[in-house]
Design a protein around this motif. Sequence first.
Motif, short mmCIF file in Angstrom:
data_model
loop_
_atom_site.label_atom_id
_atom_site.label_comp_id
_atom_site.label_asym_id
_atom_site.label_seq_id
_atom_site.Cartn_x
_atom_site.Cartn_y
_atom_site.Cartn_z
N GLU A 272 37.98 48.17 -2.44
CA GLU A 272 36.98 47.20 -2.23
C GLU A 272 37.42 46.11 -3.42
N SER A 273 36.84 44.99 -3.01
CA SER A 273 37.34 43.67 -3.99
C SER A 273 37.11 44.14 -5.39
N GLN A 274 35.95 44.63 -5.88
CA GLN A 274 35.50 45.17 -7.36
C GLN A 274 36.89 45.90 -7.94
N GLU A 275 37.55 46.28 -7.01
CA GLU A 275 38.53 47.51 -7.52
C GLU A 275 39.74 46.97 -7.54
N LEU A 276 40.18 45.90 -6.93
CA LEU A 276 41.44 45.14 -6.97
C LEU A 276 41.85 45.05 -8.46
N ALA A 277 41.09 44.51 -9.09
CA ALA A 277 41.44 44.15 -10.57
C ALA A 277 42.28 45.40 -10.95
N HIS A 278 41.77 46.63 -10.85
CA HIS A 278 42.30 47.97 -11.35
C HIS A 278 43.49 48.28 -10.85
N GLU A 279 43.98 47.51 -9.40
CA GLU A 279 44.94 47.92 -8.96
C GLU A 279 46.29 47.37 -9.43
N VAL A 280 46.09 46.21 -10.25
CA VAL A 280 47.10 45.49 -10.74
C VAL A 280 47.68 46.40 -11.87
N PRO A 281 49.12 46.67 -11.91
CA PRO A 281 49.72 47.57 -12.82
C PRO A 281 49.58 47.19 -14.37
N ALA A 282 49.68 47.82 -15.06
CA ALA A 282 49.70 47.77 -16.72
C ALA A 282 50.99 46.75 -16.95
N GLU A 283 50.47 45.74 -18.17
CA GLU A 283 51.61 44.71 -18.19
C GLU A 283 52.83 45.63 -18.94
N ASN A 284 52.87 46.67 -19.39
CA ASN A 284 54.03 47.52 -19.61
C ASN A 284 53.84 48.86 -19.34
N VAL A 285 53.88 48.92 -18.14
CA VAL A 285 53.36 50.45 -17.46
C VAL A 285 54.54 51.43 -17.87
N PHE A 286 54.15 52.50 -18.21
CA PHE A 286 54.98 53.61 -18.46
C PHE A 286 55.81 54.11 -17.40
N ILE A 287 57.25 54.12 -17.58
CA ILE A 287 58.19 54.51 -16.61
C ILE A 287 58.55 56.03 -16.80
N ALA A 288 57.71 56.62 -15.87
CA ALA A 288 57.78 58.35 -16.02
C ALA A 288 58.97 58.72 -15.21
N PRO A 289 59.29 60.14 -15.53
CA PRO A 289 60.45 60.68 -14.96
C PRO A 289 60.39 60.59 -13.33
N SER A 290 59.35 60.38 -12.94
CA SER A 290 59.34 60.45 -11.46
C SER A 290 59.90 59.23 -10.97
N ILE A 291 60.38 58.25 -11.87
CA ILE A 291 60.92 57.11 -11.12
C ILE A 291 62.57 57.21 -11.09
N HIS A 292 62.97 57.12 -10.14
CA HIS A 292 64.42 57.21 -9.58
C HIS A 292 64.88 55.86 -9.37
N HIS A 293 65.46 55.43 -10.06
CA HIS A 293 65.71 53.78 -9.94
C HIS A 293 66.57 53.44 -8.64
N CYS A 294 67.65 54.20 -8.62
CA CYS A 294 68.66 54.10 -7.51
C CYS A 294 67.85 54.37 -5.95
N ASP A 295 67.00 55.48 -5.93
CA ASP A 295 66.38 55.78 -4.81
C ASP A 295 65.61 54.62 -4.26
N ILE A 296 64.77 54.14 -5.52
CA ILE A 296 63.71 53.10 -4.96
C ILE A 296 64.41 51.88 -4.64
N LEU A 297 65.30 51.30 -5.25
CA LEU A 297 66.27 50.12 -4.85
C LEU A 297 66.63 50.24 -3.36
N ALA A 298 67.05 51.46 -3.22
CA ALA A 298 67.81 51.79 -1.82
C ALA A 298 66.69 51.95 -0.71
N GLY A 299 65.41 51.92 -0.93
CA GLY A 299 64.55 52.42 -0.01
C GLY A 299 64.49 53.90 0.39
#
Length: 342
Positions: free
Chosen positions: A5-32
């Motif tokens: 809903e439109s009122q929820e869109l503000a919370h869909e925006v990522p945090a300014e300095n979002v925590f980069i968790a171990p679940s982030i695999h940079h190479c796989d993400i960039l390669a799709g």
Amino acid sequence: MDEPESQELAHEVPAENVFIAPSIHHCDILAGISYTHCTPIPDVIKADLSIECVLGVDEAGRGPVLGPMVYGLLYLPLSQHTSLLAHTHYFDDSKVLKPQTRSNLMQAICTPDTDLYQNCGWATRVMSARDIASGMLKPAGGYNLNAQAMDATIELIKDVFAQGVNVKEIYIDTIGKAEVYQKKLERVFPTTMITVAEKADSIYPCVSAASVCAKVTRDAALEVSHQAYRSVDASLNGSKVVGADAWGTGYPSSAKTVNWLKGHMDPLFGWGNECRMSWGTAKDMLEAKGNGIKVEWPDNNDDEQARRMTDFYITASAMELDEEPEDELATWYGKPVAASAF
């Protein structure tokens, strides 16, 4: 596609300095590339695998045209379910929590010596925009989003069982009709109590925590994906360094997202691995008059163009006698002879 809903869109925006968790695999993400990240069993449960556990599953990013859809899973001892997640750390649906709050909660889950780290195991399935679109655009009906989501959920849960965790209760936020989804899962996991419900991420703390794992992973994945466009977007913004907020929430209803798509579209290839080409927003832009380059592929069923590989073969005898080449396959096992030869 489902959108908040439109009122929820503000919370869909990522945090300014979002925590980069171990679940982030940079190479796989960039390669799709789609991938799964699963943490080791937490020490409290590993010390006694007979401990009964509760498990929750939720997703983030079902509706956006940009970025992956991420399925998150979290489990912990049943005795700690409400007290640890709801009363101590105040987990809630990730769309309700402020961006920085959910980022901080995810960081606590990943930080050794915290009660969340010691009691909770978690996993994510990052389903890339490229793979989502590829599945949906397959011929003969395709691999729709609900089927992809169901498979991701089942595989995540199977991975936890494979580790030997004693899961007694499972709670999942529904896709489609809850009763249909639940029956399918009960056939796969017949010995576990399963509850599939709408708004499960607001009702069951383990689903709330799973939604945080999914949402923060998606937020960070968007940040990583945007790295490929940093120099381009900086030039468009007077050399000002910009983050993933340059393309907004990734939802088609976001003006920032639509403007970013228009400004970064290649007329032949469209966009990169971050875009779901099967979404109407992307297809409409590519097919609009004057935007994309139309490619016409030859019809493989055209009899005049269809040739067999053997049409290009010429036998040695035909070359010597300058005769019409014979069908090599017809004489593969020798030439026919009359009955008199016997």
